[in-house]
Design a protein around this motif. Structure first.
Motif, PDB file in Angstrom:
ATOM      1  N   ALA A  24     -40.734  74.895 -40.924  1.00 28.96           N
ATOM      2  CA  ALA A  24     -41.891  75.542 -40.313  1.00 28.96           C
ATOM      3  C   ALA A  24     -43.140  75.365 -41.168  1.00 28.96           C
ATOM      4  CB  ALA A  24     -41.606  77.028 -40.094  1.00 28.96           C
ATOM      5  N   LYS A  25     -44.263  75.138 -40.507  1.00 23.61           N
ATOM      6  CA  LYS A  25     -45.538  74.938 -41.197  1.00 23.61           C
ATOM      7  C   LYS A  25     -46.456  76.156 -41.107  1.00 23.61           C
ATOM      8  CE  LYS A  25     -44.484  70.689 -42.223  1.00 23.61           C
ATOM      9  NZ  LYS A  25     -44.130  70.331 -43.619  1.00 23.61           N
ATOM     10  N   THR A  26     -46.317  76.958 -40.038  1.00 24.16           N
ATOM     11  CA  THR A  26     -47.194  78.107 -39.846  1.00 24.16           C
ATOM     12  C   THR A  26     -46.375  79.381 -39.643  1.00 24.16           C
ATOM     13  OG1 THR A  26     -47.294  77.910 -37.431  1.00 24.16           O
ATOM     14  CG2 THR A  26     -48.876  76.611 -38.715  1.00 24.16           C
ATOM     15  N   LEU A  27     -47.057  80.536 -39.743  1.00 21.29           N
ATOM     16  CA  LEU A  27     -46.389  81.814 -39.486  1.00 21.29           C
ATOM     17  C   LEU A  27     -45.924  81.914 -38.035  1.00 21.29           C
ATOM     18  CD1 LEU A  27     -48.695  84.298 -41.450  1.00 21.29           C
ATOM     19  CD2 LEU A  27     -46.561  83.239 -42.201  1.00 21.29           C
ATOM     20  N   ALA A  28     -46.665  81.291 -37.128  1.00 23.55           N
ATOM     21  CA  ALA A  28     -46.277  81.298 -35.721  1.00 23.55           C
ATOM     22  C   ALA A  28     -44.955  80.579 -35.503  1.00 23.55           C
ATOM     23  CB  ALA A  28     -47.374  80.660 -34.871  1.00 23.55           C
ATOM     24  N   GLU A  29     -44.697  79.539 -36.281  1.00 20.85           N
ATOM     25  CA  GLU A  29     -43.443  78.805 -36.151  1.00 20.85           C
ATOM     26  C   GLU A  29     -42.276  79.572 -36.761  1.00 20.85           C
ATOM     27  OE1 GLU A  29     -44.181  75.058 -37.968  1.00 20.85           O
ATOM     28  OE2 GLU A  29     -45.527  74.358 -36.385  1.00 20.85           O
ATOM     29  N   LEU A  30     -42.557  80.454 -37.720  1.00 25.04           N
ATOM     30  CA  LEU A  30     -41.503  81.254 -38.340  1.00 25.04           C
ATOM     31  C   LEU A  30     -41.074  82.420 -37.451  1.00 25.04           C
ATOM     32  CD1 LEU A  30     -42.685  81.551 -42.061  1.00 25.04           C
ATOM     33  CD2 LEU A  30     -40.731  80.252 -41.204  1.00 25.04           C
ATOM     34  N   GLU A  31     -42.019  83.011 -36.742  1.00 28.82           N
ATOM     35  CA  GLU A  31     -41.760  84.258 -36.003  1.00 28.82           C
ATOM     36  C   GLU A  31     -40.612  84.174 -34.999  1.00 28.82           C
ATOM     37  OE1 GLU A  31     -42.041  87.318 -33.017  1.00 28.82           O
ATOM     38  OE2 GLU A  31     -42.530  85.197 -32.666  1.00 28.82           O
ATOM     39  N   PRO A  32     -40.472  83.096 -34.217  1.00 30.08           N
ATOM     40  CA  PRO A  32     -39.373  83.066 -33.229  1.00 30.08           C
ATOM     41  C   PRO A  32     -37.978  83.144 -33.832  1.00 30.08           C
ATOM     42  CG  PRO A  32     -41.031  81.405 -32.715  1.00 30.08           C
ATOM     43  CD  PRO A  32     -41.369  81.931 -34.071  1.00 30.08           C
ATOM     44  N   TYR A  33     -37.820  82.724 -35.076  1.00 31.07           N
ATOM     45  CA  TYR A  33     -36.490  82.718 -35.683  1.00 31.07           C
ATOM     46  C   TYR A  33     -35.974  84.124 -35.978  1.00 31.07           C
ATOM     47  CZ  TYR A  33     -37.179  77.706 -36.226  1.00 31.07           C
ATOM     48  OH  TYR A  33     -37.391  76.368 -35.981  1.00 31.07           O
ATOM     49  N   VAL A  34     -36.875  85.108 -36.071  1.00 29.36           N
ATOM     50  CA  VAL A  34     -36.450  86.483 -36.380  1.00 29.36           C
ATOM     51  C   VAL A  34     -36.941  87.491 -35.343  1.00 29.36           C
ATOM     52  CG1 VAL A  34     -36.286  86.082 -38.866  1.00 29.36           C
ATOM     53  CG2 VAL A  34     -38.475  86.774 -37.880  1.00 29.36           C
ATOM     54  N   ARG A  35     -37.502  87.000 -34.254  1.00 32.45           N
ATOM     55  CA  ARG A  35     -38.081  87.880 -33.237  1.00 32.45           C
ATOM     56  C   ARG A  35     -37.058  88.866 -32.684  1.00 32.45           C
ATOM     57  NH1 ARG A  35     -40.248  84.380 -28.759  1.00 32.45           N
ATOM     58  NH2 ARG A  35     -41.912  83.975 -30.262  1.00 32.45           N
ATOM     59  N   ASP A  36     -35.800  88.423 -32.537  1.00 31.99           N
ATOM     60  CA  ASP A  36     -34.769  89.269 -31.944  1.00 31.99           C
ATOM     61  C   ASP A  36     -33.928  90.010 -32.981  1.00 31.99           C
ATOM     62  OD1 ASP A  36     -33.649  86.976 -32.960  1.00 31.99           O
ATOM     63  OD2 ASP A  36     -32.242  86.667 -31.291  1.00 31.99           O
ATOM     64  N   LEU A  37     -34.406  90.063 -34.228  1.00 32.67           N
ATOM     65  CA  LEU A  37     -33.645  90.704 -35.299  1.00 32.67           C
ATOM     66  C   LEU A  37     -34.383  91.933 -35.829  1.00 32.67           C
ATOM     67  CD1 LEU A  37     -32.571  87.507 -37.251  1.00 32.67           C
ATOM     68  CD2 LEU A  37     -31.227  88.799 -35.588  1.00 32.67           C
ATOM     69  N   PRO A  38     -33.688  93.043 -36.018  1.00 30.62           N
ATOM     70  CA  PRO A  38     -34.362  94.250 -36.518  1.00 30.62           C
ATOM     71  C   PRO A  38     -34.900  94.092 -37.927  1.00 30.62           C
ATOM     72  CG  PRO A  38     -31.977  94.550 -36.492  1.00 30.62           C
ATOM     73  CD  PRO A  38     -32.250  93.264 -35.760  1.00 30.62           C
ATOM     74  N   GLY A  39     -34.322  93.194 -38.707  1.00 36.80           N
ATOM     75  CA  GLY A  39     -34.786  93.008 -40.077  1.00 36.80           C
ATOM     76  C   GLY A  39     -36.233  92.574 -40.171  1.00 36.80           C
ATOM     77  N   ALA A  40     -36.759  91.973 -39.095  1.00 41.63           N
ATOM     78  CA  ALA A  40     -38.148  91.524 -39.112  1.00 41.63           C
ATOM     79  C   ALA A  40     -39.120  92.697 -39.090  1.00 41.63           C
ATOM     80  CB  ALA A  40     -38.413  90.615 -37.916  1.00 41.63           C
ATOM     81  N   HIS A  41     -38.637  93.895 -38.719  1.00 39.83           N
ATOM     82  CA  HIS A  41     -39.506  95.061 -38.588  1.00 39.83           C
ATOM     83  C   HIS A  41     -39.117  96.182 -39.545  1.00 39.83           C
ATOM     84  CE1 HIS A  41     -40.624  92.962 -34.929  1.00 39.83           C
ATOM     85  NE2 HIS A  41     -39.349  92.944 -34.590  1.00 39.83           N
ATOM     86  N   GLN A  42     -38.312  95.856 -40.531  1.00 39.23           N
ATOM     87  CA  GLN A  42     -37.867  96.862 -41.492  1.00 39.23           C
ATOM     88  C   GLN A  42     -38.353  96.499 -42.883  1.00 39.23           C
ATOM     89  OE1 GLN A  42     -33.609  96.908 -41.141  1.00 39.23           O
ATOM     90  NE2 GLN A  42     -33.618  97.822 -39.103  1.00 39.23           N
ATOM     91  N   SER A  43     -38.435  97.517 -43.727  1.00 42.08           N
ATOM     92  CA  SER A  43     -38.794  97.274 -45.120  1.00 42.08           C
ATOM     93  C   SER A  43     -37.646  96.586 -45.826  1.00 42.08           C
ATOM     94  CB  SER A  43     -39.132  98.592 -45.831  1.00 42.08           C
ATOM     95  OG  SER A  43     -38.018  99.460 -45.770  1.00 42.08           O
ATOM     96  N   ARG A  44     -37.959  95.873 -46.877  1.00 42.11           N
ATOM     97  CA  ARG A  44     -36.951  95.125 -47.618  1.00 42.11           C
ATOM     98  C   ARG A  44     -36.004  96.077 -48.339  1.00 42.11           C
ATOM     99  NH1 ARG A  44     -39.058  90.119 -50.832  1.00 42.11           N
ATOM    100  NH2 ARG A  44     -36.902  89.603 -50.441  1.00 42.11           N
ATOM    101  N   PRO A  45     -34.715  95.716 -48.464  1.00 44.91           N
ATOM    102  CA  PRO A  45     -33.754  96.609 -49.108  1.00 44.91           C
ATOM    103  C   PRO A  45     -34.029  96.758 -50.593  1.00 44.91           C
ATOM    104  CG  PRO A  45     -32.789  94.444 -48.709  1.00 44.91           C
ATOM    105  CD  PRO A  45     -34.119  94.450 -48.019  1.00 44.91           C
TER     106      PRO A  45
END
Length: 229
Positions: free
Chosen positions: A57-78
């Protein structure tokens, strides 16, 4: 009659997702994928497919689809894992992946090389140098077992991995400059040793960082799990 002044037109600002992705952005996305696979949200095959795309991936837009369906994308880091001076049970084999022996001589391991889970170093009236600053880390935990008798063993690690150690010396020196990586998922290097009239030293090498810190660890984990599915 004065003509009405038109407001000056300005170029629209770029959307945040159009920004170029950094190595840190790709690593954070890889962390989310790895956690999702550990929780059973992704299969090993799905994780492997996505992780390959993440590091292309080259941009943030290209990264987003890979985690769009995962709750970890919206949670704070452990929070970082509890500090331990030894690897987790069952993670390190009893037999070494590699032996470095220096008897009245020298042995060196440096450059771009794949680090095994266990490395043994023996220095008897000789010197062993183990440089991990450009190595490929495929495992989350690595053990370096060192013996020094009238010799020296020197270990150098990059700044963005965790370094821990336990050992002792008899009329010799055992010194490990421990460090905790900021990234809780960074590989951990354990140095264990025994020195008799010799020295064992392990330190981070300032200014040396591994850019692809999670790339190979994540791929190894997916490949290893596929064998058991």
């Amino acid at each position: 009659m004065d003509l009405e002044k038109r407001p000056q037109q300005t170029a629209p600002a770029a959307e945040p997702t159009d920004l170029r992705a950094s190595d840190a952005d790709r690593d954070r996305t890889a962390d989310i994928l790895r956690e999702a696979m550990a929780e059973g949200r992704l299969t090993a095959e799905e994780h492997a497919d996505r992780i390959d795309g993440v590091y292309r991936a080259k941009t943030l837009a290209e990264l987003e689809p890979y985690v769009r369906d995962l709750p970890g994308a919206h949670q704070s880091r452990p929070a970082p894992a509890p500090h331990t001076d030894a690897p987790l049970p069952g993670t390190i084999p009893a037999e070494p992946d590699e032996n470095l022996v220096a008897v009245f001589s020298g042995a060196t391991r440096r450059g771009r090389w794949r680090v095994g889970r266990r490395t043994h170093a023996y220095a008897v009236f000789g010197s062993v140098e183990i440089d991990l600053t450009e190595a490929i880390f495929e495992y989350p935990q690595i053990v370096i077992k060192a013996w020094s008798v009238f010799g020296s063993v020197e270990v150098r690690v990059p700044e963005n991995v965790t370094l821990r150690g336990t050992g002792s010396g008899v009329f010799g020196n055992f010194e490990v400059d421990t460090q905790e990586a900021e990234d809780a998922q960074a590989p951990v290097v354990f140095v264990d040793g025994y020195s008799v009239f010799g020295s064992i030293e392990a330190k981070p090498k300032r200014g040396k960082l591994i850019a692809d810190l999670h790339k190979y660890v994540g791929r190894y984990t997916a490949k290893h799990l596929r064998k058991h599915l």
